[in-house]
Design a protein around this motif. Structure first.
Motif, PDB file in Angstrom:
ATOM      1  N   SER A   9      -7.831  10.536   2.197  1.00 46.34           N
ATOM      2  CA  SER A   9      -8.634   9.386   2.631  1.00 46.34           C
ATOM      3  C   SER A   9      -9.550   9.727   3.786  1.00 46.34           C
ATOM      4  N   THR A  42       0.845  -1.186   0.000  1.00 48.86           N
ATOM      5  CA  THR A  42       0.000   0.000   0.000  1.00 48.86           C
ATOM      6  C   THR A  42       0.875   1.228   0.000  1.00 48.86           C
ATOM      7  N   ARG A  87      -8.516   1.689 -10.615  1.00 43.93           N
ATOM      8  CA  ARG A  87      -7.136   1.487 -10.151  1.00 43.93           C
ATOM      9  C   ARG A  87      -6.872   2.077  -8.770  1.00 43.93           C
ATOM     10  N   THR A  88      -7.715   2.963  -8.319  1.00 46.21           N
ATOM     11  CA  THR A  88      -7.522   3.516  -6.971  1.00 46.21           C
ATOM     12  C   THR A  88      -7.723   2.471  -5.888  1.00 46.21           C
ATOM     13  N   CYS A  89      -8.254   1.288  -6.258  1.00 45.54           N
ATOM     14  CA  CYS A  89      -8.490   0.239  -5.263  1.00 45.54           C
ATOM     15  C   CYS A  89      -7.191  -0.273  -4.650  1.00 45.54           C
ATOM     16  N   LEU A 137     -14.137  10.678  -7.749  1.00 47.47           N
ATOM     17  CA  LEU A 137     -13.729   9.572  -8.618  1.00 47.47           C
ATOM     18  C   LEU A 137     -14.527   9.551  -9.919  1.00 47.47           C
ATOM     19  N   GLU A 185      -9.064   4.359 -14.624  1.00 46.47           N
ATOM     20  CA  GLU A 185      -8.254   5.004 -13.596  1.00 46.47           C
ATOM     21  C   GLU A 185      -8.975   5.006 -12.251  1.00 46.47           C
ATOM     22  N   ALA A 186     -10.295   5.186 -12.286  1.00 46.53           N
ATOM     23  CA  ALA A 186     -11.061   5.159 -11.036  1.00 46.53           C
ATOM     24  C   ALA A 186     -10.948   3.800 -10.353  1.00 46.53           C
ATOM     25  N   LEU A 200      -4.692   1.647  -3.608  1.00 45.31           N
ATOM     26  CA  LEU A 200      -4.044   2.665  -2.782  1.00 45.31           C
ATOM     27  C   LEU A 200      -3.959   2.247  -1.324  1.00 45.31           C
ATOM     28  N   TRP A 249     -14.529   2.831  -5.442  1.00 49.04           N
ATOM     29  CA  TRP A 249     -14.909   3.048  -6.843  1.00 49.04           C
ATOM     30  C   TRP A 249     -16.258   2.409  -7.189  1.00 49.04           C
ATOM     31  N   TRP A 289      -9.454   2.570   0.254  1.00 49.31           N
ATOM     32  CA  TRP A 289      -9.844   2.843  -1.127  1.00 49.31           C
ATOM     33  C   TRP A 289     -10.293   1.596  -1.890  1.00 49.31           C
TER      34      TRP A 289
END
Length: 426
Positions: A31, A18, A52-54, A42, A49-50, A56, A64, A60
């Motif tokens: 966050s 992470t 892909r924030t999973c 988002l 891309e949204a 982080l 999304w 996160w």
């Protein structure tokens, strides 16, 4: 059942540290924001891309899933159509079932070919998420030497009690799809650069409709537009003239039609007393369903407008034919015409002004070169026409020629002072 999204989206890290583990301890203020605000933020990212924030952090991992906007627009991120379809299917499979989708944009321009069935399924999945806005840009499978058609959407009506705005660009649509009776809250409908194979576009709820650069295909009868709730209408660049049904709430309309594909008959439209006996088929095309020849094909549908723009070729028959049986434009206050209305010794313009009793502003735009000879009318129509309610006349032209002089002279004879006539050079 827990599903780890790390393993479902190709190109994303399968395992990794992470952000906190890789950079050490830090204060993560982003966050700490509320979920609703993060979901909204988002929604401005491209969908890939949204998702892909999973990776982080745990915070996160699932943020999304309920985002209110989905944008699939970066086709360069997918190596093939199959990869795109795989991503879209997983995207909707993992999305929170109870979340509402406010808006979805599918911009797939750039793919050389798409499967019609896949596109159909994507649209249905979007509507199943109770989407309020759907934008679809395709322009794939464009006609080539092999005559491949555009992506053809299923000939079935859309079913949605939530869809408010629909935009379609570069697709092939048939009659079933163009029946929007099962979308009772659809208000904004925009169709651009599409092929429309239909005899009717039907929407009881639409208030704003735009049909731009579309090609109509029809078999036995020209298509009709039935939209009784319309407030505004744009119809530009179509290859033929549809029949407009009653639009009692119409306020603004902008029409720009060409003459190339206009349906007309020299005998029927030549004023012959024997026109009823003509077997050209025009009467069956435009005067069907028990209506007589007094039926207005196009202008009657626009007669409730308060602001109207009509641009056409001087050679067009349809407007001059319609004026013979068109009701008054009793609400019209602003009118824009190009020089199609100046043929036949200004009689068309005068006839039109007779049908606009409350007109306050008239704008005439003249082409660079005169395309027909225009003379002063001097008819009883001109002599009986008094336009005291008209506040301003704007004449736009490349050069001041005889047409401008004749327009000024004839309007002056209708009680329009020269102070109200404003000549502008283009």
């Amino acid at each position: 059942m827990h599903i780890d999204t790390h393993y479902l989206f190709d190109g994303m890290p399968r395992r990794g540290k992470t952000a906190k583990e890789s950079t050490g301890s830090f204060e993560d203020r982003l966050s700490a924001l509320p979920d609703d605000l993060l979901h909204h933020t988002l929604g401005f990212l491209e969908a890939r891309e949204a998702v892909r924030t999973c990776v982080l952090s745990r915070r996160w991992r699932h943020l999304w899933r309920p985002i209110p906007r989905l944008r699939i627009t970066n086709i360069d991120a997918f190596r093939s159509v199959e990869k795109l379809n795989e991503f879209v299917c997983k995207l909707f499979m993992l999305r929170d079932a109870g979340s509402v989708l406010d808006e979805c944009e599918l911009d797939l321009r750039g793919f050389l070919q798409l499967d019609d069935l896949w596109v159909h399924l994507w649209i249905r999945r979007v509507l199943a998420c109770r989407a309020r806005v759907l934008r679809l840009d395709i322009y794939t499978n464009l006609p080539t030497s092999s005559e491949e058609p555009l992506v053809q959407l299923a000939n079935l009506p859309l079913l949605s009690h939530h869809l408010v705005r629909l935009e379609l660009h570069g697709v092939f649509l048939k009659e079933g799809f163009l029946d929007f009776s099962s979308c009772p809250v659809l208000e904004d409908l925009k169709i651009a650069d599409c092929v429309l194979h239909t005899v009717k576009i039907l929407s009881q709820s639409s208030k704003h409709m735009s049909i731009m650069g579309c090609q109509f295909l029809w078999d036995m009868r020209p298509p009709r537009i039935s939209a009784p709730s319309l407030v505004s209408l744009q119809l530009h660049g179509s290859n033929m003239i549809p029949v407009l049904e009653s639009m009692p709430f119409l306020e603004t309309a902008s029409v720009n039609l060409c003459q190339k594909y206009e349906e007309f008959c020299d005998f029927c439209d030549g004023g012959s007393l024997e026109a009823e006996k003509c077997d050209c088929g025009m009467s069956e095309l435009y005067w069907d369903n028990g209506r007589k020849r007094g039926f207005s094909v196009f202008l009657e549908g626009l007669s409730s407008a308060t602001c109207l723009e009509l641009i056409a070729s001087p050679e067009m028959i349809i407007f001059t034919r319609d004026l013979q049986c068109c009701p008054p434009f009793s609400k019209l206050r602003s009118l824009f015409l190009n020089d199609w209305c100046l043929v036949f010794d200004l009689q068309i313009l005068l006839f039109f002004l007779h049908h606009t009793p409350v007109l306050e502003k008239l704008t005439l735009q003249l082409c660079k070169e005169p395309r027909s000879t225009m003379k002063i009318g001097g008819s009883s129509m001109e002599q009986s026409l008094k336009l005291k309610q008209l506040k301003i006349v704007v004449v736009k032209c490349q050069m001041i020629d005889d047409r401008v002089y004749n327009i000024t002279k004839i309007l002056s004879s209708c009680s329009i002072s020269l102070a109200k006539i404003n000549i502008q050079k283009l």
